[in-house]
Design a protein around this motif. Structure first.
Motif, PDB file in Angstrom:
ATOM      1  N   SER A   1       0.810  -1.059  -0.092  1.00  0.00           N
ATOM      2  CA  SER A   1       0.050   0.088  -0.049  1.00  0.00           C
ATOM      3  C   SER A   1       0.838   1.227   0.166  1.00  0.00           C
ATOM      4  O   SER A   1       0.591   2.249  -0.723  1.00  0.00           O
ATOM      5  CB  SER A   1      -0.934   0.031   1.278  1.00  0.00           C
ATOM      6  OG  SER A   1      -1.846  -1.059   1.104  1.00  0.00           O
ATOM      7  N   ILE A   2       1.854   0.996   0.704  1.00  0.00           N
ATOM      8  CA  ILE A   2       2.935   2.334   0.857  1.00  0.00           C
ATOM      9  C   ILE A   2       3.458   2.424  -0.638  1.00  0.00           C
ATOM     10  O   ILE A   2       3.517   3.894  -1.152  1.00  0.00           O
ATOM     11  CB  ILE A   2       3.911   2.195   2.087  1.00  0.00           C
ATOM     12  CG1 ILE A   2       3.289   2.270   3.324  1.00  0.00           C
ATOM     13  CG2 ILE A   2       4.923   3.316   1.643  1.00  0.00           C
ATOM     14  CD1 ILE A   2       4.241   1.693   4.395  1.00  0.00           C
ATOM     15  N   ILE A   3       3.889   1.440  -1.267  1.00  0.00           N
ATOM     16  CA  ILE A   3       4.761   1.626  -2.690  1.00  0.00           C
ATOM     17  C   ILE A   3       3.660   2.111  -3.549  1.00  0.00           C
ATOM     18  O   ILE A   3       3.823   3.169  -4.458  1.00  0.00           O
ATOM     19  CB  ILE A   3       5.214   0.192  -2.866  1.00  0.00           C
ATOM     20  CG1 ILE A   3       6.458  -0.090  -1.915  1.00  0.00           C
ATOM     21  CG2 ILE A   3       5.739   0.335  -4.253  1.00  0.00           C
ATOM     22  CD1 ILE A   3       6.963  -1.574  -2.079  1.00  0.00           C
ATOM     23  N   ALA A   4       2.410   1.377  -3.415  1.00  0.00           N
ATOM     24  CA  ALA A   4       1.368   1.871  -4.357  1.00  0.00           C
ATOM     25  C   ALA A   4       0.951   3.313  -4.221  1.00  0.00           C
ATOM     26  O   ALA A   4       0.544   4.181  -5.445  1.00  0.00           O
ATOM     27  CB  ALA A   4       0.175   0.914  -4.332  1.00  0.00           C
ATOM     28  N   ALA A   5       0.905   3.699  -3.190  1.00  0.00           N
ATOM     29  CA  ALA A   5       0.661   5.296  -2.960  1.00  0.00           C
ATOM     30  C   ALA A   5       1.705   6.188  -3.508  1.00  0.00           C
ATOM     31  O   ALA A   5       1.031   7.566  -3.982  1.00  0.00           O
ATOM     32  CB  ALA A   5       0.621   5.511  -1.429  1.00  0.00           C
ATOM     33  N   SER A   6       2.854   5.909  -4.117  1.00  0.00           N
ATOM     34  CA  SER A   6       3.840   6.732  -4.591  1.00  0.00           C
ATOM     35  C   SER A   6       3.165   6.864  -5.895  1.00  0.00           C
ATOM     36  O   SER A   6       3.563   7.945  -6.519  1.00  0.00           O
ATOM     37  CB  SER A   6       5.188   5.997  -4.604  1.00  0.00           C
ATOM     38  OG  SER A   6       5.151   4.984  -5.191  1.00  0.00           O
ATOM     39  N   LEU A   7       2.575   6.073  -6.756  1.00  0.00           N
ATOM     40  CA  LEU A   7       2.091   6.363  -7.987  1.00  0.00           C
ATOM     41  C   LEU A   7       1.060   7.468  -8.206  1.00  0.00           C
ATOM     42  O   LEU A   7       0.744   7.883  -9.190  1.00  0.00           O
ATOM     43  CB  LEU A   7       1.505   5.107  -8.349  1.00  0.00           C
ATOM     44  CG  LEU A   7       2.378   3.831  -8.773  1.00  0.00           C
ATOM     45  CD1 LEU A   7       1.600   2.411  -9.005  1.00  0.00           C
ATOM     46  CD2 LEU A   7       3.313   4.101  -9.832  1.00  0.00           C
ATOM     47  N   ASP A   8       0.482   7.702  -7.145  1.00  0.00           N
ATOM     48  CA  ASP A   8      -0.573   9.053  -7.116  1.00  0.00           C
ATOM     49  C   ASP A   8       0.239  10.289  -6.709  1.00  0.00           C
ATOM     50  O   ASP A   8      -0.411  11.169  -6.264  1.00  0.00           O
ATOM     51  CB  ASP A   8      -1.541   8.622  -6.059  1.00  0.00           C
ATOM     52  CG  ASP A   8      -2.978   9.515  -6.331  1.00  0.00           C
ATOM     53  OD1 ASP A   8      -3.121   9.886  -7.419  1.00  0.00           O
ATOM     54  OD2 ASP A   8      -3.223   9.988  -5.115  1.00  0.00           O
ATOM     55  N   HIS A   9       1.481  10.509  -7.299  1.00  0.00           N
ATOM     56  CA  HIS A   9       2.168  11.574  -6.686  1.00  0.00           C
ATOM     57  C   HIS A   9       3.149  11.886  -7.804  1.00  0.00           C
ATOM     58  O   HIS A   9       4.325  12.594  -7.528  1.00  0.00           O
ATOM     59  CB  HIS A   9       3.085  11.143  -5.201  1.00  0.00           C
ATOM     60  CG  HIS A   9       3.345  12.574  -4.605  1.00  0.00           C
ATOM     61  ND1 HIS A   9       2.242  13.359  -3.903  1.00  0.00           N
ATOM     62  CD2 HIS A   9       4.270  13.273  -3.995  1.00  0.00           C
ATOM     63  CE1 HIS A   9       2.888  14.186  -3.403  1.00  0.00           C
ATOM     64  NE2 HIS A   9       3.850  14.263  -3.441  1.00  0.00           N
ATOM     65  N   GLY A  10       2.819  11.974  -9.186  1.00  0.00           N
ATOM     66  CA  GLY A  10       3.489  12.620 -10.172  1.00  0.00           C
ATOM     67  C   GLY A  10       4.755  11.820 -10.459  1.00  0.00           C
ATOM     68  O   GLY A  10       4.959  10.647 -10.061  1.00  0.00           O
ATOM     69  N   TRP A  11       5.793  12.217 -11.310  1.00  0.00           N
ATOM     70  CA  TRP A  11       6.820  11.769 -11.746  1.00  0.00           C
ATOM     71  C   TRP A  11       7.883  11.451 -10.523  1.00  0.00           C
ATOM     72  O   TRP A  11       8.603  10.245 -10.528  1.00  0.00           O
ATOM     73  CB  TRP A  11       7.753  12.499 -12.827  1.00  0.00           C
ATOM     74  CG  TRP A  11       8.293  13.869 -11.878  1.00  0.00           C
ATOM     75  CD1 TRP A  11       7.630  15.180 -11.856  1.00  0.00           C
ATOM     76  CD2 TRP A  11       9.473  14.106 -11.569  1.00  0.00           C
ATOM     77  NE1 TRP A  11       8.439  16.084 -11.203  1.00  0.00           N
ATOM     78  CE2 TRP A  11       9.621  15.405 -10.949  1.00  0.00           C
ATOM     79  CE3 TRP A  11      10.587  12.998 -11.245  1.00  0.00           C
ATOM     80  CZ2 TRP A  11      11.005  15.581 -10.151  1.00  0.00           C
ATOM     81  CZ3 TRP A  11      11.887  13.510 -10.494  1.00  0.00           C
ATOM     82  CH2 TRP A  11      11.932  15.030  -9.896  1.00  0.00           C
ATOM     83  N   TYR A  12       7.812  12.203  -9.544  1.00  0.00           N
ATOM     84  CA  TYR A  12       8.708  12.045  -8.363  1.00  0.00           C
ATOM     85  C   TYR A  12       8.130  10.768  -7.563  1.00  0.00           C
ATOM     86  O   TYR A  12       8.950   9.936  -6.962  1.00  0.00           O
ATOM     87  CB  TYR A  12       8.766  13.292  -7.512  1.00  0.00           C
ATOM     88  CG  TYR A  12       9.485  13.173  -6.016  1.00  0.00           C
ATOM     89  CD1 TYR A  12       8.864  12.865  -4.712  1.00  0.00           C
ATOM     90  CD2 TYR A  12      10.677  13.068  -6.291  1.00  0.00           C
ATOM     91  CE1 TYR A  12       9.699  12.787  -3.652  1.00  0.00           C
ATOM     92  CE2 TYR A  12      11.705  13.296  -5.102  1.00  0.00           C
ATOM     93  CZ  TYR A  12      11.003  12.732  -3.864  1.00  0.00           C
ATOM     94  OH  TYR A  12      11.735  12.855  -2.795  1.00  0.00           O
TER      95      TYR A  12
END
Length: 219
Positions: free
Chosen positions: A59-70
């Protein structure tokens, strides 16, 4: 991680304070309870379903996909980290808990009244192992999320991945974790591949202990 530390503590206690894993080879034969507890902790740490780490790490890794190129950069780093976690966690497990006991283990292992350790150590390890196996079901992001729902009125998340992003992350993470475990098995259990030569800088922990000694004890 708490279970891994406590499992390691049980092994160190049984070997009279020894901390070199090369001397612990095969102790799983004489400490089967600890071996199973350590396996549960390792599976939870690397994020294999249905162990607890699967629900939190992915869930933590997946959440990064909702935060642009960074976020995409963080996602790639997290997925790569999943492979390395599978490799190093099971390197430890295969070296310490599989195979025949080493000469050091046969000579130095001491049971505690016929048990692997005192009750105070065994029941706490068992409780943490149980939580590692079932604790993740408290929340499963695509299907049920009572904890997030309870916190939403006071602490809404900054990012929320979609179900597609969650599933994509889980598939990739488990695949790479499995690859890491397979590499660890091939090198340290089956011994079909030669282990890479240790880099002196890494083996000496970047000489941090020596630096600490110079700074605080010799000056």
């Amino acid at each position: 991680k708490a279970l891994l530390f406590m499992g390691a503590g049980s092994v160190i206690h049984a070997l009279g304070g020894e901390q070199d894993i090369r001397n612990m080879r095969g102790i799983g034969k004489v400490m089967p309870w600890t071996r199973w507890m350590f396996l549960a902790a390792s599976l939870a740490l690397v994020g294999i379903f249905p162990f607890a780490g699967f629900f939190s790490k992915d869930s933590i890794i997946a959440a990064s996909l909702d935060h642009g190129w960074y976020g995409d950069v963080i996602f790639v780093a997290g997925i790569a980290g999943a492979f390395l976690t599978g490799l190093y966690a099971f390197r430890l497990f295969f070296i310490v808990f599989t195979g025949e006991p080493s000469a050091f283990v046969r000579e130095h292992f001491h049971a505690h009244h016929g048990q692997e350790g005192p009750l105070s150590m065994r029941w706490t390890v068992g409780l943490l192992a149980l939580l590692s196996c079932v604790g993740g079901f408290l929340q499963f992001a695509p299907l049920w999320h009572p904890l997030s729902g309870w916190l939403d009125p006071v602490d809404r998340p900054f990012v929320e991945p979609t179900s597609t992003q969650e599933w994509l992350t889980s598939v990739l993470a488990i695949a790479l974790v499995g690859a890491g475990i397979a590499v660890a098995w091939a090198i340290y259990s089956a011994k079909r591949v030669k282990a890479p030569t240790a880099v002196k800088l890494f083996e000496q922990k970047f000489y941090w202990d020596e630096l600490y000694d110079v700074l605080w004890y010799r000056t």
